[in-house]
Design a protein around this motif. Structure first.
Motif, PDB file in Angstrom:
ATOM      1  N   PRO A   9       0.807  -1.228   0.000  1.00 12.97           N
ATOM      2  CA  PRO A   9       0.000   0.000   0.000  1.00 12.97           C
ATOM      3  C   PRO A   9       0.838   1.275   0.000  1.00 12.97           C
ATOM      4  O   PRO A   9       0.457   2.268  -0.633  1.00 12.97           O
ATOM      5  CB  PRO A   9      -0.820  -0.123   1.292  1.00 12.97           C
ATOM      6  N   ALA A  10       1.966   1.268   0.700  1.00 11.49           N
ATOM      7  CA  ALA A  10       2.814   2.463   0.737  1.00 11.49           C
ATOM      8  C   ALA A  10       3.387   2.769  -0.642  1.00 11.49           C
ATOM      9  O   ALA A  10       3.552   3.940  -1.010  1.00 11.49           O
ATOM     10  CB  ALA A  10       3.944   2.283   1.751  1.00 11.49           C
ATOM     11  N   LEU A  11       3.679   1.734  -1.413  1.00  8.81           N
ATOM     12  CA  LEU A  11       4.205   1.931  -2.764  1.00  8.81           C
ATOM     13  C   LEU A  11       3.128   2.499  -3.679  1.00  8.81           C
ATOM     14  O   LEU A  11       3.370   3.451  -4.432  1.00  8.81           O
ATOM     15  CB  LEU A  11       4.731   0.609  -3.316  1.00  8.81           C
ATOM     16  N   GLU A  12       1.934   1.926  -3.601  1.00 11.58           N
ATOM     17  CA  GLU A  12       0.821   2.411  -4.426  1.00 11.58           C
ATOM     18  C   GLU A  12       0.514   3.874  -4.118  1.00 11.58           C
ATOM     19  O   GLU A  12       0.393   4.713  -5.021  1.00 11.58           O
ATOM     20  CB  GLU A  12      -0.415   1.549  -4.164  1.00 11.58           C
ATOM     21  N   TYR A  13       0.413   4.187  -2.826  1.00  3.67           N
ATOM     22  CA  TYR A  13       0.072   5.547  -2.425  1.00  3.67           C
ATOM     23  C   TYR A  13       1.227   6.503  -2.711  1.00  3.67           C
ATOM     24  O   TYR A  13       1.029   7.614  -3.219  1.00  3.67           O
ATOM     25  CB  TYR A  13      -0.271   5.574  -0.939  1.00  3.67           C
TER      26      TYR A  13
ATOM     27  N   ALA B 125       3.822  11.009  -5.385  1.00  2.00           N
ATOM     28  CA  ALA B 125       4.990  11.564  -6.071  1.00  2.00           C
ATOM     29  C   ALA B 125       4.603  12.160  -7.423  1.00  2.00           C
ATOM     30  O   ALA B 125       5.115  13.213  -7.825  1.00  2.00           O
ATOM     31  CB  ALA B 125       6.044  10.478  -6.250  1.00  2.00           C
ATOM     32  N   LYS B 126       3.697  11.499  -8.135  1.00  3.38           N
ATOM     33  CA  LYS B 126       3.235  12.036  -9.419  1.00  3.38           C
ATOM     34  C   LYS B 126       2.496  13.353  -9.218  1.00  3.38           C
ATOM     35  O   LYS B 126       2.603  14.268 -10.044  1.00  3.38           O
ATOM     36  CB  LYS B 126       2.327  11.020 -10.111  1.00  3.38           C
ATOM     37  N   LEU B 127       1.743  13.451  -8.126  1.00  8.73           N
ATOM     38  CA  LEU B 127       1.012  14.683  -7.832  1.00  8.73           C
ATOM     39  C   LEU B 127       1.955  15.807  -7.412  1.00  8.73           C
ATOM     40  O   LEU B 127       1.878  16.931  -7.920  1.00  8.73           O
ATOM     41  CB  LEU B 127      -0.009  14.430  -6.723  1.00  8.73           C
TER      42      LEU B 127
ATOM     43  N   LEU C  39       8.379  -8.017  -4.450  1.00 11.93           N
ATOM     44  CA  LEU C  39       8.765  -6.637  -4.178  1.00 11.93           C
ATOM     45  C   LEU C  39       9.705  -6.114  -5.260  1.00 11.93           C
ATOM     46  O   LEU C  39       9.580  -4.961  -5.700  1.00 11.93           O
ATOM     47  CB  LEU C  39       9.423  -6.527  -2.801  1.00 11.93           C
ATOM     48  N   GLU C  40      10.638  -6.936  -5.703  1.00 15.03           N
ATOM     49  CA  GLU C  40      11.543  -6.515  -6.778  1.00 15.03           C
ATOM     50  C   GLU C  40      10.753  -6.127  -8.021  1.00 15.03           C
ATOM     51  O   GLU C  40      11.008  -5.087  -8.648  1.00 15.03           O
ATOM     52  CB  GLU C  40      12.521  -7.647  -7.102  1.00 15.03           C
ATOM     53  N   GLU C  41       9.772  -6.955  -8.360  1.00 14.09           N
ATOM     54  CA  GLU C  41       8.945  -6.690  -9.544  1.00 14.09           C
ATOM     55  C   GLU C  41       8.148  -5.401  -9.388  1.00 14.09           C
ATOM     56  O   GLU C  41       8.110  -4.560 -10.299  1.00 14.09           O
ATOM     57  CB  GLU C  41       8.002  -7.876  -9.761  1.00 14.09           C
ATOM     58  N   GLN C  42       7.514  -5.223  -8.219  1.00 21.12           N
ATOM     59  CA  GLN C  42       6.676  -4.047  -8.009  1.00 21.12           C
ATOM     60  C   GLN C  42       7.509  -2.765  -7.901  1.00 21.12           C
ATOM     61  O   GLN C  42       7.086  -1.698  -8.376  1.00 21.12           O
ATOM     62  CB  GLN C  42       5.823  -4.233  -6.752  1.00 21.12           C
ATOM     63  N   ALA C  43       8.675  -2.852  -7.291  1.00 20.43           N
ATOM     64  CA  ALA C  43       9.538  -1.676  -7.189  1.00 20.43           C
ATOM     65  C   ALA C  43      10.019  -1.235  -8.570  1.00 20.43           C
ATOM     66  O   ALA C  43      10.033  -0.036  -8.886  1.00 20.43           O
ATOM     67  CB  ALA C  43      10.728  -1.977  -6.278  1.00 20.43           C
ATOM     68  N   GLN C  44      10.397  -2.184  -9.403  1.00 23.21           N
ATOM     69  CA  GLN C  44      10.834  -1.852 -10.759  1.00 23.21           C
ATOM     70  C   GLN C  44       9.687  -1.258 -11.577  1.00 23.21           C
ATOM     71  O   GLN C  44       9.881  -0.301 -12.334  1.00 23.21           O
ATOM     72  CB  GLN C  44      11.388  -3.100 -11.448  1.00 23.21           C
ATOM     73  N   ARG C  45       8.488  -1.828 -11.419  1.00 25.09           N
ATOM     74  CA  ARG C  45       7.325  -1.300 -12.139  1.00 25.09           C
ATOM     75  C   ARG C  45       7.043   0.142 -11.735  1.00 25.09           C
ATOM     76  O   ARG C  45       6.809   1.015 -12.579  1.00 25.09           O
ATOM     77  CB  ARG C  45       6.098  -2.166 -11.843  1.00 25.09           C
ATOM     78  N   SER C  46       7.077   0.402 -10.421  1.00 22.99           N
ATOM     79  CA  SER C  46       6.799   1.744  -9.930  1.00 22.99           C
ATOM     80  C   SER C  46       7.872   2.731 -10.385  1.00 22.99           C
ATOM     81  O   SER C  46       7.562   3.864 -10.788  1.00 22.99           O
ATOM     82  CB  SER C  46       6.713   1.727  -8.402  1.00 22.99           C
ATOM     83  N   ALA C  47       9.133   2.311 -10.324  1.00 24.08           N
ATOM     84  CA  ALA C  47      10.223   3.192 -10.753  1.00 24.08           C
ATOM     85  C   ALA C  47      10.070   3.571 -12.220  1.00 24.08           C
ATOM     86  O   ALA C  47      10.269   4.734 -12.606  1.00 24.08           O
ATOM     87  CB  ALA C  47      11.565   2.507 -10.513  1.00 24.08           C
TER      88      ALA C  47
ATOM     89  N   ARG D  78       1.659   7.466   7.292  1.00 22.78           N
ATOM     90  CA  ARG D  78       1.308   6.063   7.513  1.00 22.78           C
ATOM     91  C   ARG D  78       0.108   5.696   6.642  1.00 22.78           C
ATOM     92  O   ARG D  78      -0.913   6.353   6.677  1.00 22.78           O
ATOM     93  CB  ARG D  78       1.002   5.851   9.000  1.00 22.78           C
ATOM     94  N   VAL D  79       0.262   4.614   5.859  1.00 24.92           N
ATOM     95  CA  VAL D  79      -0.761   4.228   4.883  1.00 24.92           C
ATOM     96  C   VAL D  79      -1.284   2.828   5.196  1.00 24.92           C
ATOM     97  O   VAL D  79      -0.505   1.910   5.446  1.00 24.92           O
ATOM     98  CB  VAL D  79      -0.180   4.236   3.446  1.00 24.92           C
ATOM     99  N   ARG D  80      -2.614   2.678   5.179  1.00 20.22           N
ATOM    100  CA  ARG D  80      -3.251   1.356   5.145  1.00 20.22           C
ATOM    101  C   ARG D  80      -4.160   1.287   3.922  1.00 20.22           C
ATOM    102  O   ARG D  80      -3.903   0.556   2.988  1.00 20.22           O
ATOM    103  CB  ARG D  80      -4.047   1.096   6.437  1.00 20.22           C
ATOM    104  N   ASP D  81      -5.248   2.071   3.968  1.00 18.76           N
ATOM    105  CA  ASP D  81      -6.118   2.193   2.802  1.00 18.76           C
ATOM    106  C   ASP D  81      -5.699   3.419   2.005  1.00 18.76           C
ATOM    107  O   ASP D  81      -5.350   4.456   2.576  1.00 18.76           O
ATOM    108  CB  ASP D  81      -7.579   2.329   3.235  1.00 18.76           C
ATOM    109  N   ALA D  82      -5.761   3.320   0.685  1.00 14.55           N
ATOM    110  CA  ALA D  82      -5.212   4.374  -0.169  1.00 14.55           C
ATOM    111  C   ALA D  82      -5.975   5.692  -0.059  1.00 14.55           C
ATOM    112  O   ALA D  82      -5.383   6.759   0.041  1.00 14.55           O
ATOM    113  CB  ALA D  82      -5.181   3.909  -1.619  1.00 14.55           C
ATOM    114  N   CYS D  83      -7.325   5.673  -0.088  1.00 11.82           N
ATOM    115  CA  CYS D  83      -8.122   6.909  -0.016  1.00 11.82           C
ATOM    116  C   CYS D  83      -7.603   7.951  -1.007  1.00 11.82           C
ATOM    117  O   CYS D  83      -7.265   9.079  -0.633  1.00 11.82           O
ATOM    118  CB  CYS D  83      -8.116   7.475   1.403  1.00 11.82           C
ATOM    119  N   TRP D  84      -7.530   7.564  -2.245  1.00 11.52           N
ATOM    120  CA  TRP D  84      -6.989   8.427  -3.293  1.00 11.52           C
ATOM    121  C   TRP D  84      -8.036   8.610  -4.375  1.00 11.52           C
ATOM    122  O   TRP D  84      -8.780   7.674  -4.656  1.00 11.52           O
ATOM    123  CB  TRP D  84      -5.719   7.786  -3.878  1.00 11.52           C
ATOM    124  N   PRO D  85      -8.148   9.806  -4.985  1.00 12.39           N
ATOM    125  CA  PRO D  85      -7.303  10.997  -4.850  1.00 12.39           C
ATOM    126  C   PRO D  85      -7.649  11.826  -3.614  1.00 12.39           C
ATOM    127  O   PRO D  85      -8.632  11.561  -2.923  1.00 12.39           O
ATOM    128  CB  PRO D  85      -7.609  11.779  -6.130  1.00 12.39           C
TER     129      PRO D  85
END
Length: 281
Positions: free
Chosen positions: A19-23, A28-30, A49-57, A124-131
């Motif tokens: 969740p912290a990566l998603e949020y 960061a984009k905002l 985690l390696e896969e998701q970190a590379q995707r996010s980067a 601190r992130v649990r649920d995204a609550c975005w935007p």
């Protein structure tokens, strides 16, 4: 010039999602602010985690947000503190979604350890609550909440979000004039000449200067109950809290850590930052 802090997004390899990566990626984009992904290897495979970190980067680089990935081993808090020493102005983005619920209430749990150790912001992130549409800052009406109020205002400006400053007037427990005045006029607090009213007016002025739609909500009752009731009824996407660790007085050791208790009780993202010692009282 961007006056918003860079992000340090802390992640553990033994979690089924991040969740912290998603949020943090959305934030960061905002905010258009640089990102460091701190990936901490735990027991078991770290391939997800390696896969998701590379995707996010890759996603961040595609929108021209600077990003780097760092790997560490062992205890997450120790790894975070090492990284913060290199980027002390960073906002830490971290999730406790997969920690046992009872651990969130422990007096010396991870969140409180980080509060005690860091003067920089913690998200601190649990649920995204975005935007971000609706932000609340729980203000004690005292200067130690100023850093988180200012940061939340800048975030609201960037997101085009509404901002609420919440102040809770407790039942009078001590017999002194200021407490009696606030208690007697709590429904019209902003009309009083009290430190709390002056502080809230300054927060509103800063929001207005930044073009942010802001208001003050004043409640009367027990602090934790009133904060949680307002959060749950107000549809807020982000909660800002000051930190009792702003205080250097012995009284801090004997009063409840409201920020940690609110963090344990609500699942929407929570932002906190310690104020300076001279403003803590």
């Amino acid at each position: 010039m961007n006056d918003l802090p860079p992000l340090l997004i802390a992640l553990q390899s033994d979690h089924p999602s991040f969740p912290a990566l998603e949020y943090g990626e959305s934030l960061a984009k905002l905010l258009r602010t640089p990102v460091r992904l701190l990936c901490v290897r735990q027991r078991g495979s770290s391939s997800l985690l390696e896969e998701q970190a590379q995707r996010s980067a890759l996603a961040l680089k595609e929108v021209d947000v600077a990003v780097e990935i760092r790997w560490a081993e062992g205890d997450l808090v120790k790894a975070v503190l090492r990284e913060i020493n290199q980027m002390p102005e960073a906002m830490l983005v971290i999730s406790d979604k997969y920690r046992p619920i009872w651990r969130r209430w422990v007096r010396f749990g991870r969140f409180r350890r980080l509060q005690a150790s860091l003067s920089s912001p913690i998200l601190r992130v649990r649920d995204a609550c975005w935007p971000l549409h609706n932000i609340i800052v729980c203000s004690g009406g005292l200067p130690y909440t100023k850093p988180v109020e200012r940061l939340a205002t800048r975030m609201a400006k960037t997101a085009g979000a509404r901002l609420t400053f919440l102040h809770v007037v407790e039942p009078v427990m001590l017999d002194y004039p200021l407490a009696k005045e606030i208690h007697s006029h709590w429904e019209h607090l902003l009309q009083t000449d009290t430190p709390q009213a002056r502080h809230l007016k300054q927060a509103l002025d800063f929001a207005e200067q930044n073009g942010v739609e802001a208001r003050v909500v004043v409640r009367h009752g027990l602090i934790l109950h009133e904060i949680l009731d307002e959060i749950r009824s107000g549809g807020y996407d982000l909660v800002g809290m000051g930190s009792t660790y702003s205080s250097t007085s012995l009284s801090r050791l004997f009063r409840p850590d409201v920020t940690a208790l609110v963090s344990a009780a609500v699942d929407c993202p929570l932002l906190t930052q310690r104020g300076s010692a001279e403003n803590s009282g």
